[in-house]
Design a protein around this motif. Sequence first.
Motif, mmCIF file in Angstrom:
data_model
loop_
_atom_site.group_PDB
_atom_site.id
_atom_site.type_symbol
_atom_site.label_atom_id
_atom_site.label_comp_id
_atom_site.label_asym_id
_atom_site.label_seq_id
_atom_site.Cartn_x
_atom_site.Cartn_y
_atom_site.Cartn_z
ATOM 1 N N GLU A 25 -64.103 -30.322 -10.717
ATOM 2 C CA GLU A 25 -63.138 -30.310 -11.407
ATOM 3 C C GLU A 25 -61.923 -29.448 -10.912
ATOM 4 O OE1 GLU A 25 -66.098 -29.933 -12.425
ATOM 5 O OE2 GLU A 25 -66.695 -31.257 -13.944
ATOM 6 N N ASN A 26 -62.351 -28.089 -10.378
ATOM 7 C CA ASN A 26 -61.410 -27.214 -9.688
ATOM 8 C C ASN A 26 -60.727 -28.044 -8.559
ATOM 9 O OD1 ASN A 26 -61.919 -25.359 -11.432
ATOM 10 N ND2 ASN A 26 -63.562 -24.136 -9.949
ATOM 11 N N SER A 27 -61.525 -28.493 -7.757
ATOM 12 C CA SER A 27 -60.839 -29.284 -6.439
ATOM 13 C C SER A 27 -59.905 -30.237 -6.842
ATOM 14 C CB SER A 27 -61.974 -29.879 -5.505
ATOM 15 O OG SER A 27 -62.915 -28.818 -5.282
ATOM 16 N N LEU A 28 -60.352 -31.048 -7.937
ATOM 17 C CA LEU A 28 -59.453 -31.880 -8.322
ATOM 18 C C LEU A 28 -58.080 -31.623 -8.745
ATOM 19 C CD1 LEU A 28 -61.902 -34.945 -9.849
ATOM 20 C CD2 LEU A 28 -60.395 -35.092 -7.844
ATOM 21 N N ALA A 29 -58.111 -30.636 -9.607
ATOM 22 C CA ALA A 29 -57.112 -29.906 -10.279
ATOM 23 C C ALA A 29 -56.136 -29.227 -9.272
ATOM 24 C CB ALA A 29 -57.406 -28.874 -11.013
ATOM 25 N N VAL A 30 -56.592 -28.721 -8.061
ATOM 26 C CA VAL A 30 -55.937 -27.998 -7.065
ATOM 27 C C VAL A 30 -55.133 -29.198 -6.288
ATOM 28 C CG1 VAL A 30 -55.986 -26.733 -4.984
ATOM 29 C CG2 VAL A 30 -56.860 -25.852 -6.912
ATOM 30 N N ALA A 31 -55.924 -30.528 -6.222
ATOM 31 C CA ALA A 31 -55.548 -31.449 -5.351
ATOM 32 C C ALA A 31 -54.462 -32.266 -6.127
ATOM 33 C CB ALA A 31 -56.531 -32.374 -4.850
ATOM 34 N N SER A 32 -54.586 -32.427 -7.331
ATOM 35 C CA SER A 32 -53.453 -33.083 -8.236
ATOM 36 C C SER A 32 -52.265 -32.167 -8.039
ATOM 37 C CB SER A 32 -53.859 -33.326 -9.423
ATOM 38 O OG SER A 32 -54.029 -32.067 -10.300
ATOM 39 N N LEU A 33 -52.203 -31.036 -8.068
ATOM 40 C CA LEU A 33 -51.307 -30.107 -7.910
ATOM 41 C C LEU A 33 -50.574 -30.056 -6.678
ATOM 42 C CD1 LEU A 33 -49.335 -27.574 -9.228
ATOM 43 C CD2 LEU A 33 -51.272 -26.347 -8.171
ATOM 44 N N ILE A 34 -51.259 -29.936 -5.535
ATOM 45 C CA ILE A 34 -50.721 -30.144 -4.307
ATOM 46 C C ILE A 34 -49.898 -31.352 -4.072
ATOM 47 C CG2 ILE A 34 -51.109 -30.187 -1.752
ATOM 48 C CD1 ILE A 34 -53.252 -27.853 -2.268
ATOM 49 N N GLU A 75 -57.639 -25.362 -15.431
ATOM 50 C CA GLU A 75 -57.675 -26.755 -14.855
ATOM 51 C C GLU A 75 -56.636 -27.781 -15.482
ATOM 52 O OE1 GLU A 75 -61.629 -27.740 -15.328
ATOM 53 O OE2 GLU A 75 -62.284 -26.471 -13.647
ATOM 54 N N ARG A 76 -56.790 -27.546 -16.857
ATOM 55 C CA ARG A 76 -55.601 -28.535 -17.463
ATOM 56 C C ARG A 76 -54.208 -28.350 -17.368
ATOM 57 N NH1 ARG A 76 -59.823 -27.553 -21.773
ATOM 58 N NH2 ARG A 76 -61.389 -29.448 -21.516
ATOM 59 N N TRP A 77 -53.884 -26.873 -17.260
ATOM 60 C CA TRP A 77 -52.626 -26.492 -16.656
ATOM 61 C C TRP A 77 -52.201 -27.020 -15.467
ATOM 62 C CZ3 TRP A 77 -48.429 -24.108 -18.837
ATOM 63 C CH2 TRP A 77 -48.479 -23.619 -20.195
ATOM 64 N N LEU A 78 -52.961 -26.636 -14.531
ATOM 65 C CA LEU A 78 -52.540 -27.492 -12.982
ATOM 66 C C LEU A 78 -52.479 -29.006 -13.211
ATOM 67 C CD1 LEU A 78 -55.188 -25.434 -10.882
ATOM 68 C CD2 LEU A 78 -52.772 -24.892 -11.402
ATOM 69 N N ASN A 79 -53.420 -29.602 -13.974
ATOM 70 C CA ASN A 79 -53.562 -31.248 -13.916
ATOM 71 C C ASN A 79 -52.077 -31.598 -14.641
ATOM 72 O OD1 ASN A 79 -56.071 -31.404 -12.974
ATOM 73 N ND2 ASN A 79 -57.003 -31.521 -15.014
ATOM 74 N N VAL A 80 -51.429 -30.914 -15.616
ATOM 75 C CA VAL A 80 -50.273 -31.337 -16.121
ATOM 76 C C VAL A 80 -49.015 -31.055 -15.500
ATOM 77 C CG1 VAL A 80 -48.850 -30.862 -18.019
ATOM 78 C CG2 VAL A 80 -51.227 -30.915 -18.638
ATOM 79 N N ILE A 81 -49.224 -29.976 -14.689
ATOM 80 C CA ILE A 81 -48.156 -29.789 -13.686
ATOM 81 C C ILE A 81 -48.121 -30.740 -12.557
ATOM 82 C CG2 ILE A 81 -47.047 -28.038 -11.966
ATOM 83 C CD1 ILE A 81 -48.230 -25.674 -13.923
ATOM 84 N N SER A 86 -45.909 -35.276 -9.990
ATOM 85 C CA SER A 86 -46.110 -36.682 -9.327
ATOM 86 C C SER A 86 -45.341 -37.885 -9.924
ATOM 87 C CB SER A 86 -47.319 -37.088 -9.599
ATOM 88 O OG SER A 86 -48.398 -36.402 -8.749
ATOM 89 N N PHE A 87 -45.124 -37.667 -11.339
ATOM 90 C CA PHE A 87 -44.342 -38.804 -11.761
ATOM 91 C C PHE A 87 -42.812 -38.502 -11.387
ATOM 92 C CE2 PHE A 87 -41.160 -39.931 -15.180
ATOM 93 C CZ PHE A 87 -41.752 -41.397 -15.477
ATOM 94 N N LEU A 88 -42.313 -37.223 -11.361
ATOM 95 C CA LEU A 88 -40.695 -37.005 -11.136
ATOM 96 C C LEU A 88 -40.577 -37.313 -9.679
ATOM 97 C CD1 LEU A 88 -40.079 -33.734 -13.310
ATOM 98 C CD2 LEU A 88 -39.447 -36.026 -13.633
ATOM 99 N N GLY A 89 -41.564 -36.953 -9.047
ATOM 100 C CA GLY A 89 -41.398 -37.288 -7.653
ATOM 101 C C GLY A 89 -41.573 -38.519 -7.224
ATOM 102 N N ALA A 90 -42.258 -39.575 -7.638
ATOM 103 C CA ALA A 90 -42.089 -40.902 -7.747
ATOM 104 C C ALA A 90 -40.968 -41.555 -8.221
ATOM 105 C CB ALA A 90 -43.325 -41.365 -8.511
ATOM 106 N N ALA A 91 -40.413 -40.893 -9.423
ATOM 107 C CA ALA A 91 -39.162 -41.472 -9.812
ATOM 108 C C ALA A 91 -37.966 -41.220 -9.016
ATOM 109 C CB ALA A 91 -38.804 -40.785 -11.154
#
Length: 101
Positions: A25-34, A75-81, A86-91
């Motif tokens: 879970e930690n790895s996925l949260a950090v990966a999603s943030l990066i 983890e939830r904080w990192l996921n939301v960020i 990701s959404f804004l970058g894709a937009a």
Amino acid sequence: MSQEAAGKKRSALTLNTDGERHPVENSLAVASLIIGLTALVLGFIPPTHFFGALAGVIGLPLALYSQLISATTGERWLNVIGMVSSFLGAAFAVSHGGFAL
């Protein structure tokens, strides 16, 4: 120095606030943030719109899945960020040309 002050541990920056380990879970949260922040930065730069769109398309589902299995508030904080980035970058990348080479 009192025993209460000596017995207190110095709190470290950690995502495991529940006392258990959550390596996946930690790895996925950090990966999603990066990936999300990468998508956001690449989406702002017009010549890198393809890579920004690609990072956004990869980062958003990753952050959503990571949010689904997250165990702690950190983890939830990192996921939301990561999701928002990701959404804004894709937009922004799509506004600059999206997947067109």
